[in-house]
Write a protein that holds these residues in place. Structure first.
Motif, short mmCIF file in Angstrom:
data_model
loop_
_atom_site.label_atom_id
_atom_site.label_comp_id
_atom_site.label_asym_id
_atom_site.label_seq_id
_atom_site.Cartn_x
_atom_site.Cartn_y
_atom_site.Cartn_z
N ALA A 274 44.06 30.31 32.50
CA ALA A 274 45.02 29.50 33.25
C ALA A 274 44.74 29.49 34.74
O ALA A 274 45.21 28.58 35.44
CB ALA A 274 46.43 30.01 32.98
N SER A 275 43.99 30.45 35.24
CA SER A 275 43.65 30.51 36.66
C SER A 275 42.33 31.25 36.83
O SER A 275 41.87 31.93 35.89
CB SER A 275 44.75 31.22 37.46
OG SER A 275 44.67 32.61 37.27
N SER B 70 42.97 35.01 36.16
CA SER B 70 43.63 35.44 34.93
C SER B 70 42.65 36.10 33.96
O SER B 70 41.48 35.71 33.90
CB SER B 70 44.29 34.25 34.25
OG SER B 70 44.78 34.59 32.98
N THR C 25 43.13 31.28 27.17
CA THR C 25 44.00 30.18 26.75
C THR C 25 43.32 29.20 25.80
O THR C 25 43.98 28.31 25.27
CB THR C 25 44.52 29.40 27.97
OG1 THR C 25 43.39 28.93 28.73
CG2 THR C 25 45.39 30.29 28.85
N GLN D 272 42.50 23.74 32.63
CA GLN D 272 42.25 25.19 32.60
C GLN D 272 40.97 25.51 33.36
O GLN D 272 40.31 24.62 33.91
CB GLN D 272 42.18 25.68 31.16
CG GLN D 272 43.44 25.40 30.35
CD GLN D 272 44.65 26.17 30.85
OE1 GLN D 272 44.77 27.37 30.65
NE2 GLN D 272 45.57 25.48 31.52
#
Length: 267
Positions: free
Chosen positions: A191-192, A195, A199, A241
């Motif tokens: 997501a980042s 992170s 995902t 993403q």
């Protein structure tokens, strides 16, 4: 005298037909049917219908699985022909112009969906009557095959085999906000850029990314590493993403460039 009047009337009808015939519609500015920066070789086989060309990748990347892009905007229609074209897409550009894309491994558009130039419509494959992955590509005007033109330039005379002529694509380049990159393995999505929670997945092959950001380091046992992360839409998982630039097939440590060598911009 009667015969003369008939002849004169006939000539008048012919002249009127020539004067008032509907004008031919100019062709769209077609671009290559594969991603920006990639170089493919092409050939024409005498047994091919119309004036088709077959394209295979020649820049070191894999042909199979590479995105197939719309040469120009229009409406896409998807079909299947087991003994011939396999999975194929027809894009109707209006004004009598259409392009055909045969032997796709998969579709990425719905039947009847509007598409823009450079939008992915499928993936390169070898379905139907095909001996290997390639893009069978055609341009038609009012149902008649035309000599293929890319960026207004004719590709004739056609070569009879691959690796005689080559074409580098500028379809879907940076001006459209997407940068095409090759990845050597399936890349986990996050997501980042910082992170650690996965995902989804971006499959290995040719993919588009939007921009880059600095994040946590990804490093392997051989000492290869990268801190750049690339924003993209995953194959499995949500859009928007991030995947590590470590998975790029070329360029090296802490580099993030597209297949054309352009530096991917910071988000």
């Amino acid at each position: 005298m009667r015969q003369l009047r008939v002849v004169l009337v006939g000539l008048a009808a012919i002249v009127a037909g020539l004067l008032f015939a509907p004008p031919a519609h100019a062709a769209p500015n077609f671009k290559a049917p594969y991603p920006c920066g990639q170089t493919w070789t092409y050939s024409h086989h005498s047994a091919e219908v119309r004036q088709a060309l077959d394209f295979v990748r020649s820049d070191g990347g894999a042909t199979a699985g590479t995105p197939v892009l719309a040469s120009a905007g229009g409406t896409a229609y998807r079909y299947y022909e087991a003994g011939g074209a396999g999975n194929y897409v027809v894009v109707d550009h209006g004004g009598g112009w259409k392009t055909y894309y045969f032997h796709l491994a998969s579709f990425t558009v719905a039947h009847g969906q509007g598409v823009s130039q450079g939008q992915q419509i499928g993936t390169t494959g070898s379905t139907g009557n095909s001996s290997g992955a390639h893009i069978h590509y055609e341009q038609l005007y009012n149902g008649v095959g035309q000599s293929i033109r890319i960026n207004g330039q004719s590709l004739t005379p056609y070569p009879g085999s691959y690796h005689q002529k080559y074409l580098t694509s500028d379809n879907g380049c940076a001006g459209q906000g997407r940068y095409w990159v090759d990845t050597f393995a399936d890349a986990p999505g996050h997501a980042s850029p910082t992170s650690t929670t996965r995902t989804g997945t971006l499959y290995a092959g040719t993919n588009y990314v939007f921009c880059k950001a600095w994040g946590r380091e990804i490093r392997d046992a051989q000492g290869n590493y990268n801190h750049w992360w690339l924003k993209t839409d995953l194959d499995v998982g949500p859009a928007g993403q991030w995947v590590s630039a470590y998975y790029l097939s070329r360029w090296g440590n802490d580099e993030a460039r597209d297949n054309n060598g352009a530096v991917i911009p910071t988000c």
